[in-house]
Design a protein around this motif. Structure first.
Motif, short mmCIF file in Angstrom:
data_model
loop_
_atom_site.label_atom_id
_atom_site.label_comp_id
_atom_site.label_asym_id
_atom_site.label_seq_id
_atom_site.Cartn_x
_atom_site.Cartn_y
_atom_site.Cartn_z
N CYS A 179 6.49 4.75 -11.89
CA CYS A 179 5.08 5.04 -11.60
C CYS A 179 4.27 5.34 -12.86
O CYS A 179 3.04 5.29 -12.83
CB CYS A 179 4.98 6.21 -10.63
SG CYS A 179 5.58 5.83 -8.97
N LEU A 228 -5.60 0.98 -6.40
CA LEU A 228 -4.80 -0.21 -6.08
C LEU A 228 -4.54 -0.29 -4.57
O LEU A 228 -4.64 -1.36 -3.97
CB LEU A 228 -3.48 -0.19 -6.84
CG LEU A 228 -3.53 -0.41 -8.35
CD1 LEU A 228 -2.15 -0.19 -8.97
CD2 LEU A 228 -4.04 -1.81 -8.67
N SER A 229 -4.20 0.84 -3.98
CA SER A 229 -3.94 0.88 -2.54
C SER A 229 -5.21 0.54 -1.76
O SER A 229 -5.16 -0.23 -0.79
CB SER A 229 -3.43 2.26 -2.14
OG SER A 229 -3.15 2.31 -0.76
N SER A 253 0.84 -1.21 0.00
CA SER A 253 0.00 0.00 0.00
C SER A 253 0.86 1.25 0.00
O SER A 253 0.58 2.22 -0.70
CB SER A 253 -0.93 0.03 1.21
OG SER A 253 -1.91 -0.95 1.12
N PHE A 286 -3.44 4.48 -8.81
CA PHE A 286 -2.64 3.94 -7.71
C PHE A 286 -3.41 3.98 -6.39
O PHE A 286 -3.26 3.08 -5.55
CB PHE A 286 -1.31 4.69 -7.58
CG PHE A 286 -0.28 4.20 -8.55
CD1 PHE A 286 0.35 2.98 -8.36
CD2 PHE A 286 0.07 4.95 -9.66
CE1 PHE A 286 1.29 2.51 -9.26
CE2 PHE A 286 1.01 4.49 -10.56
CZ PHE A 286 1.63 3.26 -10.36
N PRO A 308 1.82 1.71 -14.42
CA PRO A 308 1.22 1.12 -13.22
C PRO A 308 1.13 -0.41 -13.23
O PRO A 308 1.36 -1.04 -12.19
CB PRO A 308 -0.17 1.73 -13.14
CG PRO A 308 -0.36 2.54 -14.35
CD PRO A 308 0.94 2.67 -15.06
N TYR A 364 2.12 1.98 -3.46
CA TYR A 364 1.05 2.56 -4.28
C TYR A 364 0.81 4.02 -3.87
O TYR A 364 0.62 4.89 -4.73
CB TYR A 364 -0.25 1.77 -4.14
CG TYR A 364 -0.20 0.37 -4.68
CD1 TYR A 364 0.60 0.01 -5.76
CD2 TYR A 364 -0.97 -0.63 -4.10
CE1 TYR A 364 0.63 -1.28 -6.26
CE2 TYR A 364 -0.96 -1.93 -4.60
CZ TYR A 364 -0.16 -2.25 -5.66
OH TYR A 364 -0.14 -3.53 -6.16
N LYS A 423 3.04 -2.72 -10.57
CA LYS A 423 2.31 -3.67 -9.72
C LYS A 423 2.95 -5.05 -9.80
O LYS A 423 3.17 -5.70 -8.77
CB LYS A 423 0.85 -3.72 -10.13
CG LYS A 423 0.00 -4.64 -9.30
CD LYS A 423 -1.44 -4.63 -9.77
CE LYS A 423 -2.27 -5.63 -9.00
NZ LYS A 423 -3.65 -5.68 -9.49
#
Length: 159
Positions: A146, A84-85, A45, A81, A149, A48, A153
């Motif tokens: 970044c 995703l987090s 996390s 992001f 993505p 992200y 990941k």
């Protein structure tokens, strides 16, 4: 009276050192190593959130330069992001048997905290070199990572 003056002088002497440390960030590789060594999903996390914070700072820079489409693109990447987090945080809660509440608010707060560190670093870079990112090898590398993505990941989750 003298003790309060000494306290202020001592604080001022150590404040620049504390500020310099505040702008220091572990590299992504260091955080990924922590994640792999300890299987700590909060590290994922954090990665992200770091990307989201960096993307938001770049978006703000582009917005100030009048590059609205570029700013919007970086803002969209930041949002990706953050999602995703949020998903990772929900999974953490699920494994702990907790019901997720206001997960996105938590993510936003965490991103805001990291964003302040990036903002400080960008300002420091500009003051030193006249450039916010160029010339800062760590920020250049992080921004490059970044910007992809799905690759980011996969790399973060790699065993």
């Amino acid at each position: 009276m003298k003790s309060s003056i000494l306290l202020v002088v001592a604080f001022m002497a150590f404040a620049p050192q504390a500020q310099a440390q505040a702008a220091k960030l572990s590299t992504f590789d260091e955080v990924r190593t922590q994640y792999k060594n300890y299987r700590d999903p909060t590290r994922l996390s954090y990665l992200y959130n770091r990307c989201a914070a960096l993307q938001l700072n770049v978006s703000a820079l582009l917005q100030r330069k009048g590059q609205n489409q570029g700013a919007k693109d970086f803002e969209n990447l930041a949002q990706h992001f953050m999602v995703l987090s949020e998903a990772n945080e929900r999974e953490i809660d699920k494994k702990r048997g907790l019901k997720s509440k206001d997960t996105m608010k938590t993510v936003q707060r965490n991103v805001a905290n990291v964003s302040e560190v990036y903002s400080k670093r960008l300002k420091d870079n500009y003051a030193k070199r006249g450039e916010f990112i160029v010339g800062d090898a760590q920020l250049e590398a992080e921004l490059a990572e970044c910007n992809l993505p799905e690759v980011f990941k996969k790399k973060a989750l790699a065993e």
